[in-house]
Design a protein around this motif. Structure first.
Motif, mmCIF file in Angstrom:
data_model
loop_
_atom_site.group_PDB
_atom_site.id
_atom_site.type_symbol
_atom_site.label_atom_id
_atom_site.label_comp_id
_atom_site.label_asym_id
_atom_site.label_seq_id
_atom_site.Cartn_x
_atom_site.Cartn_y
_atom_site.Cartn_z
ATOM 1 N N PHE A 122 3.778 -4.764 1.696
ATOM 2 C CA PHE A 122 3.621 -6.013 0.966
ATOM 3 C C PHE A 122 2.164 -6.455 0.846
ATOM 4 O O PHE A 122 1.864 -7.390 0.104
ATOM 5 C CB PHE A 122 4.411 -7.123 1.669
ATOM 6 C CG PHE A 122 5.874 -6.834 1.820
ATOM 7 C CD1 PHE A 122 6.740 -6.941 0.742
ATOM 8 C CD2 PHE A 122 6.400 -6.441 3.041
ATOM 9 C CE1 PHE A 122 8.093 -6.685 0.882
ATOM 10 C CE2 PHE A 122 7.752 -6.178 3.196
ATOM 11 C CZ PHE A 122 8.608 -6.295 2.108
ATOM 12 N N ALA A 123 1.266 -5.812 1.592
ATOM 13 C CA ALA A 123 -0.104 -6.309 1.717
ATOM 14 C C ALA A 123 -0.846 -6.377 0.387
ATOM 15 O O ALA A 123 -1.552 -7.353 0.118
ATOM 16 C CB ALA A 123 -0.881 -5.452 2.715
ATOM 17 N N PHE A 124 -0.698 -5.349 -0.463
ATOM 18 C CA PHE A 124 -1.464 -5.354 -1.708
ATOM 19 C C PHE A 124 -0.929 -6.356 -2.719
ATOM 20 O O PHE A 124 -1.617 -6.668 -3.707
ATOM 21 C CB PHE A 124 -1.508 -3.955 -2.327
ATOM 22 C CG PHE A 124 -2.507 -3.858 -3.453
ATOM 23 C CD1 PHE A 124 -3.865 -3.891 -3.188
ATOM 24 C CD2 PHE A 124 -2.086 -3.765 -4.769
ATOM 25 C CE1 PHE A 124 -4.796 -3.829 -4.222
ATOM 26 C CE2 PHE A 124 -3.006 -3.696 -5.808
ATOM 27 C CZ PHE A 124 -4.371 -3.728 -5.525
ATOM 28 N N SER A 165 10.804 -12.618 -2.575
ATOM 29 C CA SER A 165 12.216 -12.736 -2.198
ATOM 30 C C SER A 165 12.571 -11.773 -1.072
ATOM 31 O O SER A 165 13.191 -12.167 -0.068
ATOM 32 C CB SER A 165 13.098 -12.472 -3.421
ATOM 33 O OG SER A 165 14.462 -12.403 -3.062
ATOM 34 N N ILE A 166 12.163 -10.512 -1.207
ATOM 35 C CA ILE A 166 12.474 -9.510 -0.188
ATOM 36 C C ILE A 166 11.738 -9.827 1.109
ATOM 37 O O ILE A 166 12.295 -9.688 2.212
ATOM 38 C CB ILE A 166 12.114 -8.102 -0.694
ATOM 39 C CG1 ILE A 166 12.973 -7.736 -1.904
ATOM 40 C CG2 ILE A 166 12.293 -7.070 0.413
ATOM 41 C CD1 ILE A 166 14.461 -7.768 -1.645
ATOM 42 N N PHE A 167 10.499 -10.244 1.009
ATOM 43 C CA PHE A 167 9.702 -10.561 2.198
ATOM 44 C C PHE A 167 10.363 -11.667 3.013
ATOM 45 O O PHE A 167 10.493 -11.561 4.245
ATOM 46 C CB PHE A 167 8.304 -10.998 1.757
ATOM 47 C CG PHE A 167 7.294 -11.084 2.878
ATOM 48 C CD1 PHE A 167 6.454 -10.015 3.158
ATOM 49 C CD2 PHE A 167 7.181 -12.228 3.656
ATOM 50 C CE1 PHE A 167 5.525 -10.086 4.179
ATOM 51 C CE2 PHE A 167 6.255 -12.314 4.679
ATOM 52 C CZ PHE A 167 5.428 -11.233 4.947
ATOM 53 N N LEU A 168 10.791 -12.726 2.342
ATOM 54 C CA LEU A 168 11.374 -13.867 3.056
ATOM 55 C C LEU A 168 12.767 -13.566 3.605
ATOM 56 O O LEU A 168 13.194 -14.177 4.587
ATOM 57 C CB LEU A 168 11.430 -15.084 2.132
ATOM 58 C CG LEU A 168 10.069 -15.667 1.731
ATOM 59 C CD1 LEU A 168 10.254 -16.821 0.757
ATOM 60 C CD2 LEU A 168 9.281 -16.126 2.966
ATOM 61 N N ARG A 179 3.472 -15.396 7.500
ATOM 62 C CA ARG A 179 2.835 -14.130 7.150
ATOM 63 C C ARG A 179 2.697 -14.000 5.635
ATOM 64 O O ARG A 179 1.722 -13.440 5.137
ATOM 65 C CB ARG A 179 3.613 -12.953 7.738
ATOM 66 C CG ARG A 179 3.512 -12.863 9.256
ATOM 67 C CD ARG A 179 4.190 -11.618 9.814
ATOM 68 N NE ARG A 179 4.123 -11.630 11.264
ATOM 69 C CZ ARG A 179 5.002 -12.251 12.056
ATOM 70 N NH1 ARG A 179 6.023 -12.902 11.503
ATOM 71 N NH2 ARG A 179 4.860 -12.235 13.367
ATOM 72 N N LEU A 180 3.666 -14.536 4.906
ATOM 73 C CA LEU A 180 3.546 -14.550 3.452
ATOM 74 C C LEU A 180 2.347 -15.385 3.028
ATOM 75 O O LEU A 180 1.583 -14.994 2.128
ATOM 76 C CB LEU A 180 4.829 -15.102 2.823
ATOM 77 C CG LEU A 180 4.818 -15.239 1.301
ATOM 78 C CD1 LEU A 180 4.604 -13.884 0.642
ATOM 79 C CD2 LEU A 180 6.116 -15.883 0.810
ATOM 80 N N GLY A 185 -3.111 -15.907 1.083
ATOM 81 C CA GLY A 185 -4.436 -16.405 1.419
ATOM 82 C C GLY A 185 -5.517 -15.354 1.262
ATOM 83 O O GLY A 185 -6.596 -15.637 0.722
ATOM 84 N N VAL A 186 -5.250 -14.140 1.708
ATOM 85 C CA VAL A 186 -6.262 -13.085 1.567
ATOM 86 C C VAL A 186 -6.416 -12.706 0.095
ATOM 87 O O VAL A 186 -7.509 -12.322 -0.352
ATOM 88 C CB VAL A 186 -5.916 -11.853 2.426
ATOM 89 C CG1 VAL A 186 -4.741 -11.078 1.877
ATOM 90 C CG2 VAL A 186 -7.131 -10.935 2.538
#
Length: 249
Positions: A122-124, A165-168, A179-180, A185-186
């Motif tokens: 998910f980072a990118f 949606s998947i992250f949460l 974390r989301l 933020g980054v």
């Protein structure tokens, strides 16, 4: 002026995007587990981020939706109240340092690491989510097209919404809204640093090599934050991150 590679790298990326799209949809090569729906697999979603950004890159540096070729550099210069090329003072290699560092290196590393470390998948999206609004908001305000707007709307928006949606909903381990927010933020910091570093260069605060080097450091920031967010997972559950999201029902 622009080198041959400056003018052609987006076409190379387009070819890679087409190949990766076939691999994503027609094979299991980019999935971390066949027990998961590919649409919920962090590794698969990590490669989706690479693909949508390569298509976006093509609209910016290949052929824009209005038919203009290599349109983004002139668009950026005029946005920053500079003349278009060849008079624009922004170094021509700047765009390669930004895009090769972010997409060809950082985004691909994130997707590769996602097989083992769930957050990296998910980072990118930090860049995808924020860059989406960097195109849409100016278009709404000015009522005009900017290079990259079409792919921001038809690719970045749905991909970002699905990723969030998947992250949460991720439960094993639970990733959580904080974390989301870290990922978003980054993305804000990375996207915001581009005009900041350009203005520092234009005002003779930093040199041309420093401007280029800062773009590589900017790309590494995505990887660093992804690693830190992964490490912040509860120790007892971090190991389960290897298997990704919930199994498809």
């Amino acid at each position: 002026m622009f080198s041959t590679f400056d003018l052609e790298f987006a076409w190379i990326g387009l070819g890679a995007a087409i190949v990766l799209t076939v691999a994503l949809l027609a094979t299991d090569a980019l999935r971390s587990s066949r027990t998961l729906s590919r649409w919920k697999d962090p590794a698969w979603l990590g490669w989706v981020a690479v693909v949508v950004y390569l298509f976006h890159n093509f609209e910016e540096y290949g052929i824009a939706a209005d038919g203009a070729h290599h349109a983004f550099p002139d668009s950026l210069c005029t946005t920053l109240n500079q003349s278009a090329y060849p008079q624009c003072p922004i170094p021509t290699e700047f765009y390669l340092f930004v895009n090769i560092g972010l997409i060809w290196v950082a985004a691909v590393i994130c997707a590769l690491l996602a097989r083992k470390y769930v957050v990296m998948g998910f980072a990118f999206y930090s860049i995808v989510i924020v860059n989406c609004f960097f195109h849409i908001v100016p278009a709404v305000v000015t009522g005009t097209y900017n290079p990259g707007l079409l792919t921001a709307v038809v690719m970045f928006l749905p991909a970002s919404a699905w990723m969030i949606s998947i992250f949460l909903k991720h439960q094993d381990p639970a990733l959580g809204k904080w974390r989301l927010l870290g990922i978003v933020g980054v993305g804000v910091a990375a996207n915001g640093s581009l005009p900041l570093t350009i203005n520092l260069f234009l005002n003779d605060v930093i040199s041309r090599p420093a401007l280029d080097l800062l773009q590589l450091l900017n790309a590494s920031l995505i990887l660093l934050v992804g690693v830190l967010l992964q490490r912040s997972l509860p120790p007892a559950r971090a190991a389960t991150a290897k298997t990704g999201t919930q199994a498809a029902r």
